[in-house]
Structures are given as structure tokens and as C-alpha cells.
Write an enzyme that holds these catalytic residues in place. Structure first.
Site, PDB file in Angstrom:
ATOM      1  CG  ASP A 199      -0.268  -0.035   2.533  1.00 57.89           C
ATOM      2  OD1 ASP A 199       0.691  -0.819   2.682  1.00 57.89           O
ATOM      3  OD2 ASP A 199      -0.667   0.740   3.433  1.00 57.89           O
ATOM      4  CD  GLU A 250       4.087   0.741   7.133  1.00 62.92           C
ATOM      5  OE1 GLU A 250       4.762   1.011   8.141  1.00 62.92           O
ATOM      6  OE2 GLU A 250       3.872   1.584   6.244  1.00 62.92           O
TER       7      GLU A 250
HETATM    8 ZN   LIG Z   1       6.802   2.099   4.155  1.00 66.30          ZN
END
Ligand SMILES: [Zn+2]
Length: 380
Positions: free
Chosen positions: A69, A133
Site C-alpha cells: 500500500d 501499513e
Molecule cells: Zn513504508
């Protein structure tokens, strides 16, 4: 089949994988890894996808942790469209070029090359790649690891592919990160008219001694390579807006960046004991946002450093600077953990880009690290 890290990086950048969407990135990695013989499965929750891939079952074992992501492109115009990977003057432009699709692609290319060249190697290589994340991370690495810990043997060592280098590829390995603890402290007083001091208790007046006490506290002198623990107040709020009213409360928010000399609990107890010692009437809400980690042992750092120097000619420094990463979750399962990836000068910025030579050099460094782990037993 050849595994080219640059074309793999481009395929990943092409996917507009703004958190928590993977936008097809995990399918691309699954395809490459499955073709090379890895067993792949997804451990998904909500909108988040997590890919677990593994080959081999014995020791030594290494885990690669990554995320596909990215943060949004933002509203400012880019030199090239953020999700159309574009080569220009030795760089590859695109959102995620540094943070961290290059590392995902480079480790995938390196691992596929290694297992095809050494199909009978002794040991295991695994991947945990998440699509959450950059967000709150609730359904990402933390969630997937908790599931994996029930059935999988803990890996001996782990590389998190976050962009760790500051000026040149190879200059920095992160072998630890500080912890982060937030607190919201409410000092309670008694509201009333300013003209009747005997009937009020002013919480703003209590702030002075408390701040001077907390800001002058020496928490520690540092811990190994970590700097001393630091306490910072970020907000103070009190007052009703009227000039003649003593307010009932004063709210202070603060953050502590701490080294492994402390735990969140020990700091919470220390701060509350300071408040009690000053006779304050208070309440405090704690938010433990990350525990510190510090790589245990030199098994991985020695092998990774040797590979870095062989490829780049640079002797990497070990550093514990910077914010938090998913390493904070992995360290509970695998204490020999470091972060190593490309340079980080454009992360989260417009015109994010990575030097093309860093992509292939990073894949070579990861590949040689695998060789140093599995083939060269002369390190001990
Ligand atoms: Zn990163």
C-alpha cells in the site's frame, strides 16, 4: 523465466494501491512466487489483504516483511502521473517507488532467482506482505502475524524492506526503532470567579511545576546505539474564553520517544508517580503506539552488511533513528530483525522516485544476503 526487479517494480507501481487496497499487487507477487515454487496464501481481514508465502521448512530461515500500500498521490501536480511508472534521467518515478515497492520487487526477484539456482538449499524463505501499513495497520502485519504464530515456526531473522538509506543505497541498516507513547493528561481544578480565589482551584497554575518537573527529567543516558529517551508536550489547552473565569480543567497532550531501557508501562508508572508526588488531581489516558525494537544478535546484520559492501563498496552504519514501522510487530516473533531498503529522500512526497540502479543493486544485495545465509557457513 527471469525475474527482473525493475519490471516487477513497474508492474507494482502501475497498481493504484492506496491503503488499504492492494489494487492487484499481491496477485502479481503471488504469480512470481508461485512460479518459483513458493506456497502462497492470503490472510485477509476487512479490506486489507496480507500475502504469506513460504518455501522450505528447515533452518536457517529468513522472513521478508513488506507492504504494497502507498499514501495518496496528493493534490499537487506530479511531473509524471503517479501510477504510471516512468523512467527519466536514470530514475523511475511513481508513488511507492521508494516506499516500498522497490524492496518488494527486489526481494521477490532475489528469492525467486535463489531458489531456482539452488532448489535443494537447506532452510526456508518466507514473505509477509500487507496492504495496510500506511493506515492504522490493525488488519495488516499485526493481525496476520498473530494468525501465523499459531501454526508457523518463528523465523531466525527478518528483513523489513522499508527505505532505510539516507544518501546512497547501502549507507544505513536500521537495527532498531524507538518506542512511542502518547498521553493525554487532564488536571482537575475547581471552576469559579477569578475574584474569589478562596473558592477556586486553578488547574492552569498547577501546570508550571508539572512541566518543569517533566521537561527536566533525565529518563536515561541512552541505550546502546539509541539516543536518550525524549519527552515532548505537543498541546496544552485550558480556559473558557472569558477573562473572569477560572477553568475547571487543563488538558496536556504529550509524546515520549523511548529506547529499550523502558517499557510503556514503566514510563506510565513513572509519570503518574510524578503527578501524585506533586499532589495533583488528575486523570490520564495512555495510547501505546509502538514498542521499541533492537535487533538481537549479529547473524543477519553480518550477512547483510557483507552483501551490501560486496555490491556497493559501502560499509553500512547501523542506526536506530526514525519513526515506527511494522518491525514493532515482528520483533515479538523474531527478535533478529533489521530494516533495509532504498534511499528515503522522496517518501510520501510528490514526484516520488528511485534511482533505477538502486533497484537492480538492491535485488543483488538481497540475493547475496540469501547466499550468505544459506550457502556460506563461514561466518560464525
Ligand atoms: Zn513504508
Amino acid at each position: 523465466m527471469s525475474y527482473d526487479a525493475i519490471s516487477l517494480t513497474k508492474s507494482l507501481i502501475q497498481c493504484p494501491s492506496v491503503t488499504p487496497s492492494d489494487a492487484g499487487c499481491l496477485d502479481i507477487l503471488t504469480k512470481a512466487l508461485t512460479d518459483a515454487g513458493f506456497q502462497c496464501r492470503e490472510i485477509n481481514r476487512g479490506e486489507t489483504k496480507n500475502l504469506w508465502a513460504k518455501i522450505g521448512a528447515s533452518q536457517p530461515s529468513i522472513l521478508f516483511c513488506g507492504h504494497v500500500d502507498v499514501v495518496p498521490a496528493g493534490s499537487a501536480p506530479w511531473k509524471f502521473p503517479p501510477f504510471e511508472p516512468t523512467e527519466s534521467e536514470g530514475y523511475l518515478y511513481g508513488r511507492g517507488a521508494q516506499d516500498m515497492k522497490t524492496s518488494d520487487a527486489a526481494f521477490t526477484a532475489a528469492a525467486c532467482r535463489f531458489v531456482l539456482e539452488y532448489p535443494n538449499f537447506n532452510g526456508s524463505i518466507s514473505f509477509l506482505i500487507t496492504s495496510d501499513e500506511e493506515g492504522d495497520g490493525r488488519d495488516g502485519t499485526k493481525f496476520a502475524l498473530e494468525a501465523l504464530m499459531k501454526t508457523e515456526e518463528a523465523p531466525m531473522c527478518c528483513i523489513v524492506g522499508e527505505p532505510s538509506c539516507s544518501v546512497k543505497l547501502g549507507d544505513t541498516i536500521k537495527n532498531g526503532r524507538r518506542g512511542s507513547l502518547n498521553g493525554k493528561l487532564i488536571l482537575k481544578g475547581i471552576q469559579g470567579h477569578v475574584a474569589y480565589p478562596e473558592k477556586v482551584k486553578n488547574p492552569i497554575h498547577m501546570v508550571g511545576p508539572l512541566i518543569s518537573r517533566l521537561s527536566s527529567e533525565v529518563w536515561d543516558e541512552g541505550f546502546g546505539p539509541f539516543p536518550p529517551t525524549s519527552f515532548q508536550i505537543s498541546n496544552i489547552h485550558a480556559g473558557t474564553g472569558a477573562v473572569n473565569v477560572v477553568p475547571p480543567v487543563c488538558e496536556i497532550t504529550f509524546n515520549i520517544r523511548y529506547n529499550p531501557a523502558h517499557t510503556a508501562k514503566s514510563l506510565e508508572e513513572k509519570i503518574e508517580s510524578i503527578c501524585r508526588g506533586l499532589g495533583l488531581d488528575y486523570s490520564v489516558a495512555w495510547q501505546e503506539s509502538a514498542e521499541p525494537f533492537f535487533a538481537q544478535g549479529t547473524f543477519l546484520t553480518s550477512r547483510l552488511s557483507k552483501a551490501i559492501t560486496a555490491v556497493t563498496g559501502i560499509e553500512p552504519v547501523l542506526s536506530t533513528s526514525g519513526g515506527t514501522s511494522d518491525g514493532r510487530f515482528v520483533k515479538n516473533w523474531c527478535p533478529d530483525i533489521v530494516e533495509f531498503g532504498p534511499t528515503n529522500d522522496r517518501i510520501h512526497k510528490i514526484d516520488e522516485r528511485v534511482e533505477l540502479s538502486q533497484i537492480s543493486d538492491l535485488a543483488e544485495i538481497y540475493y547475496q544476503t540469501l547466499r550468505n545465509i544459506f550457502l556460506d557457513q563461514t561466518h560464525e
